[in-house]
Design an enzyme around this catalytic site. Structure first.
Site, PDB file in Angstrom:
ATOM      1  CG  ASP A 160       5.406  -0.885  -3.278  1.00  0.00           C
ATOM      2  OD1 ASP A 160       6.105  -1.921  -3.236  1.00  0.00           O
ATOM      3  OD2 ASP A 160       4.327  -0.766  -2.673  1.00  0.00           O
TER       4      ASP A 160
ATOM      5  CB  SER B 297       4.990  -1.726   0.566  1.00  0.00           C
ATOM      6  OG  SER B 297       3.936  -1.480  -0.349  1.00  0.00           O
TER       7      SER B 297
ATOM      8  CB  SER C 209       1.682   0.992  -4.296  1.00  0.00           C
ATOM      9  OG  SER C 209       2.036   0.708  -2.961  1.00  0.00           O
TER      10      SER C 209
ATOM     11  N   GLY D 251      -1.762  -2.385   5.453  1.00  0.00           N
ATOM     12  CA  GLY D 251      -1.567  -3.646   6.161  1.00  0.00           C
ATOM     13  C   GLY D 251      -2.568  -4.681   5.689  1.00  0.00           C
TER      14      GLY D 251
ATOM     15  CG  ASP E 296      -2.152   2.133  -3.427  1.00  0.00           C
ATOM     16  OD1 ASP E 296      -2.169   2.339  -2.199  1.00  0.00           O
ATOM     17  OD2 ASP E 296      -1.918   1.012  -3.919  1.00  0.00           O
TER      18      ASP E 296
ATOM     19  CE  LYS F 198      -4.848  -0.192  -0.991  1.00  0.00           C
ATOM     20  NZ  LYS F 198      -3.439  -0.283  -1.426  1.00  0.00           N
TER      21      LYS F 198
ATOM     22  CB  THR G 189      -0.911   0.026   1.253  1.00  0.00           C
ATOM     23  OG1 THR G 189      -1.787  -1.085   1.224  1.00  0.00           O
ATOM     24  CG2 THR G 189      -1.749   1.280   1.315  1.00  0.00           C
TER      25      THR G 189
ATOM     26  NE  ARG H  28      -1.438  -2.825  -8.469  1.00  0.00           N
ATOM     27  CZ  ARG H  28      -0.487  -2.735  -9.391  1.00  0.00           C
ATOM     28  NH1 ARG H  28       0.766  -3.065  -9.083  1.00  0.00           N
ATOM     29  NH2 ARG H  28      -0.773  -2.322 -10.607  1.00  0.00           N
TER      30      ARG H  28
END
Length: 274
Positions: free
Chosen positions: A206, A169, A209, A87, A57, A73, A41, A59
């Site tokens: 990342d 992340s 994400s 998480g 984001d 999110k 995330t 994903r």
């Protein structure tokens, strides 16, 4: 079995009854133990002149598999408070739902919106109670009678208050953008662009994400949840049609088992239409 045991409601909150069982099974297991699935995330938040801007984001991943491309999110907590979660998706959903429920009861009893620090204290106590077993890293932002606030709450209950934050992340890339572009008393348009750029940097650096960018603007006048704020510029194009005719996959065995049912008791009740 007594009817009261069958209809008994489960206890409120999280349930870790299987934790001891899993530990015993792990001790008896000879092969390699399955490892936790990695999630990813990028979430961020910025305090600007008139309020708070949150971004995330969309994903959701399960190891190397993209489980959801349109995951929300940014969670509603109260009319003046929203929360970004990173998480384990189930943990962030349940934690924010419990917090929102508690604050709704408070608002109904008191007739006013809750303060942001009250939500932070509830989250801190809840997460510390489980000592990190709830995989929820949260960014909480809101506006109350004391001003504009932005907090981060870790899985173990740690709390930090900052004018700009990033977690997940892809937080390293996002923090680089925030540290370079943040200034006190930002205007709304510049704050939204800064959060968008930070989330985009996390997406580009990342693999976990990606996809769209959502943004939520919280001011004294209310909250504006923009979903999506930016649509992903990378679209998947299928080069061929994945349709297979009947018989492509061979049927090795086929077995039909008839099921016999016996009617033990049959009753007819008339509906009262008076």
């Amino acid at each position: 079995m007594a009817l009261s045991n069958v209809l008994q409601a489960p206890p409120a909150g999280f349930n870790f009854d299987h934790a001891a069982r899993n530990a015993e099974l792990e001790a008896l297991f000879d092969g390699p133990v399955p490892k936790p699935v990695k999630t990813g995330t990028t979430i961020a938040g910025v305090v600007f002149k008139d309020g708070v801007v949150l971004g995330a984001d969309t994903r959701a991943t399960s190891s190397e598999v993209v489980a959801d491309k349109m995951c929300s999110k940014i969670h509603y907590i109260a009319p003046n408070i929203y929360c970004c979660g990173a998480g384990t998706a189930a943990d962030t959903e349940k934690t924010t739902e419990l917090l929102s429920s508690n604050l709704t009861i408070f608002s109904l009893n008191s007739g006013r919106n809750p303060r942001v620090v009250m939500a932070v204290n509830i989250l801190q106590e809840m997460l510390y109670r489980y000592h990190g077993q709830i995989g929820a890293s949260l960014i909480l932002g809101g506006v109350d009678c004391t001003g504009n606030h932005l907090y981060t709450v870790g899985p173990y209950g740690s709390v930090n208050a900052m004018p700009y934050l990033a977690m997940g992340s892809g937080d390293l890339a996002a923090l680089g953008i925030l540290e370079d572009g943040y200034k006190p008393h930002l205007e709304l348009d510049k704050a939204k662009e800064l959060v968008r750029t930070a989330i985009h940097a996390g997406i580009m650096n990342d693999l976990a994400s990606g996809n769209n960018i959502d943004i939520c603007v919280i001011t004294r006048e209310g909250a504006d949840y923009i979903r999506p704020y930016q649509v992903s510029e990378y679209k998947d194009k299928r080069k061929t049609k994945y349709k297979y005719g009947a018989g492509t996959t061979a049927v090795l065995t086929e077995k039909v088992v008839p099921v016999k049912l016996e009617v033990v008791e049959e009753t007819v009740q008339r509906m009262d239409t008076a």
